[in-house]
Scaffold this motif. Structure first.
Motif, PDB file in Angstrom:
ATOM      1  N   ASP A  71      82.020  19.761 -32.955  1.00 55.82           N
ATOM      2  CA  ASP A  71      80.910  18.847 -33.235  1.00 55.82           C
ATOM      3  C   ASP A  71      80.436  18.126 -31.971  1.00 55.82           C
ATOM      4  OD1 ASP A  71      83.229  17.374 -32.947  1.00 55.82           O
ATOM      5  OD2 ASP A  71      82.706  15.889 -34.478  1.00 55.82           O
ATOM      6  N   ARG A  72      80.952  18.551 -30.805  1.00 57.14           N
ATOM      7  CA  ARG A  72      80.540  17.977 -29.521  1.00 57.14           C
ATOM      8  C   ARG A  72      80.163  19.100 -28.575  1.00 57.14           C
ATOM      9  NH1 ARG A  72      84.448  12.745 -28.417  1.00 57.14           N
ATOM     10  NH2 ARG A  72      84.754  12.175 -30.603  1.00 57.14           N
ATOM     11  N   ASN A  73      79.253  18.795 -27.662  1.00 52.47           N
ATOM     12  CA  ASN A  73      78.841  19.829 -26.720  1.00 52.47           C
ATOM     13  C   ASN A  73      79.863  19.980 -25.597  1.00 52.47           C
ATOM     14  OD1 ASN A  73      78.299  17.804 -24.805  1.00 52.47           O
ATOM     15  ND2 ASN A  73      76.119  17.718 -25.309  1.00 52.47           N
ATOM     16  N   VAL A  74      79.596  20.892 -24.693  1.00 55.17           N
ATOM     17  CA  VAL A  74      80.528  21.195 -23.612  1.00 55.17           C
ATOM     18  C   VAL A  74      80.796  19.966 -22.742  1.00 55.17           C
ATOM     19  CG1 VAL A  74      80.686  22.447 -21.421  1.00 55.17           C
ATOM     20  CG2 VAL A  74      80.133  23.680 -23.516  1.00 55.17           C
ATOM     21  N   PHE A  75      79.746  19.257 -22.369  1.00 53.94           N
ATOM     22  CA  PHE A  75      79.910  18.054 -21.543  1.00 53.94           C
ATOM     23  C   PHE A  75      80.855  17.070 -22.225  1.00 53.94           C
ATOM     24  CE2 PHE A  75      79.051  13.789 -20.163  1.00 53.94           C
ATOM     25  CZ  PHE A  75      78.746  13.876 -18.816  1.00 53.94           C
ATOM     26  N   GLU A  76      80.642  16.812 -23.500  1.00 50.76           N
ATOM     27  CA  GLU A  76      81.458  15.826 -24.232  1.00 50.76           C
ATOM     28  C   GLU A  76      82.903  16.286 -24.363  1.00 50.76           C
ATOM     29  OE1 GLU A  76      77.943  13.982 -27.094  1.00 50.76           O
ATOM     30  OE2 GLU A  76      78.859  15.918 -27.583  1.00 50.76           O
ATOM     31  N   THR A 100      75.605  22.995 -24.336  1.00 42.21           N
ATOM     32  CA  THR A 100      75.870  24.030 -25.337  1.00 42.21           C
ATOM     33  C   THR A 100      77.049  23.618 -26.219  1.00 42.21           C
ATOM     34  OG1 THR A 100      75.118  25.708 -23.765  1.00 42.21           O
ATOM     35  CG2 THR A 100      76.395  26.485 -25.641  1.00 42.21           C
ATOM     36  N   THR A 101      77.024  24.007 -27.493  1.00 41.79           N
ATOM     37  CA  THR A 101      78.160  23.749 -28.382  1.00 41.79           C
ATOM     38  C   THR A 101      79.169  24.894 -28.246  1.00 41.79           C
ATOM     39  OG1 THR A 101      76.972  24.823 -30.199  1.00 41.79           O
ATOM     40  CG2 THR A 101      76.827  22.408 -30.037  1.00 41.79           C
ATOM     41  N   PRO A 102      80.462  24.601 -28.431  1.00 44.89           N
ATOM     42  CA  PRO A 102      81.492  25.630 -28.238  1.00 44.89           C
ATOM     43  C   PRO A 102      81.304  26.891 -29.070  1.00 44.89           C
ATOM     44  CG  PRO A 102      82.497  23.456 -28.332  1.00 44.89           C
ATOM     45  CD  PRO A 102      81.045  23.268 -28.675  1.00 44.89           C
ATOM     46  N   VAL A 103      80.714  26.762 -30.262  1.00 47.11           N
ATOM     47  CA  VAL A 103      80.563  27.933 -31.131  1.00 47.11           C
ATOM     48  C   VAL A 103      79.636  28.983 -30.520  1.00 47.11           C
ATOM     49  CG1 VAL A 103      78.584  27.065 -32.461  1.00 47.11           C
ATOM     50  CG2 VAL A 103      80.249  28.600 -33.550  1.00 47.11           C
ATOM     51  N   ARG A 104      78.824  28.585 -29.559  1.00 49.23           N
ATOM     52  CA  ARG A 104      77.886  29.517 -28.920  1.00 49.23           C
ATOM     53  C   ARG A 104      78.452  30.131 -27.640  1.00 49.23           C
ATOM     54  NH1 ARG A 104      72.310  26.413 -28.342  1.00 49.23           N
ATOM     55  NH2 ARG A 104      71.683  28.490 -27.571  1.00 49.23           N
ATOM     56  N   LEU A 105      79.703  29.836 -27.342  1.00 46.46           N
ATOM     57  CA  LEU A 105      80.334  30.362 -26.127  1.00 46.46           C
ATOM     58  C   LEU A 105      81.197  31.582 -26.432  1.00 46.46           C
ATOM     59  CD1 LEU A 105      81.577  26.987 -24.586  1.00 46.46           C
ATOM     60  CD2 LEU A 105      79.493  28.234 -23.980  1.00 46.46           C
TER      61      LEU A 105
END
Length: 217
Positions: A93-98, A134-139
């Protein structure tokens, strides 16, 4: 940097995970911790990180007996250590930076400007600066593992521990991840990597500690 003196770890039910383990790792060294599944590799890493305590024996890190730390001292000690897992446990629920910023936010010691600087430097080191929103699910799997490494090194630890960091990756990605650890070691970080990937480590001229049924062989 790390010294085990006749360390044993027994879990409830009389299960001995480690028995009379002794070794030392110099500051700035890089070492593989090898052994079959269940040999005690993860337990050994948890003892260094003070996530577990030994049943007997002594562990010294940077000249300090970590078994004598009070509960208040342990969080400060762990700031010196970065940990990379086989599954990076990213927050979806958090992006890469977070995700990478999380260790810095927990300490409450850094300004937003300093957090941004450190996070982007860590992402640049693992070549994923363009993925900060980017969100982790897209990596991909390899990208998620590199984000886990960025999170582990964002606080500039003295010690980097990795527990089967290439276990879910193909051979090419595994070698790429290992080269990242070598780069961190080259700037003075003490690196200990638990792995059973013998094909990968056979390519590297790096010392090994082998565990067999909880004992150093």
């Amino acid at each position: 940097m790390i010294q085990f003196q006749q360390v044993s770890k027994r879990y409830p039910g009389q299960h001995d995970a480690l028995t009379d383990v002794s070794f030392h790792l110099a500051q700035g060294s890089m070492t593989f911790l090898t052994g079959h599944s269940g040999a005690g590799k993860s337990t050994l890493l948890k003892l260094i990180a003070r996530l577990e305590t030994p049943s007997q024996g002594q562990i010294q890190v940077a000249g300090q007996n970590i078994g004598r730390f009070s509960p208040r001292q342990i969080p400060y000690y762990r700031r010196k250590i970065g940990i990379v897992f086989q599954d990076p446990h990213l927050l979806h629920d958090r992006n890469v930076f977070e995700n990478v910023a999380l260790p810095l936010l927990i300490t409450g010691q850094f300004s937003y400007q300093e957090i941004g600087k450190r996070v982007r430097a860590a992402l640049d080191k693992v070549q994923l600066l363009d993925k900060e929103n980017t969100t982790p699910v897209r990596l991909s799997g390899g990208e998620r593992q590199r984000i886990g490494i960025a999170r582990a090194i964002v606080a500039k630890p003295q010690i980097l521990l990795a527990d089967e960091p290439t276990g879910n990756l193909d051979a090419a990605l595994a070698e790429e991840i290992l080269n990242l650890f070598i780069q961190f070691n080259q700037i003075g970080v003490t690196v200990l990597i638990a792995t059973h990937d013998l094909a990968l480590i056979s390519k590297m001229d790096i010392p090994q500690i082998n565990l067999n049924q909880g004992q150093v062989t």
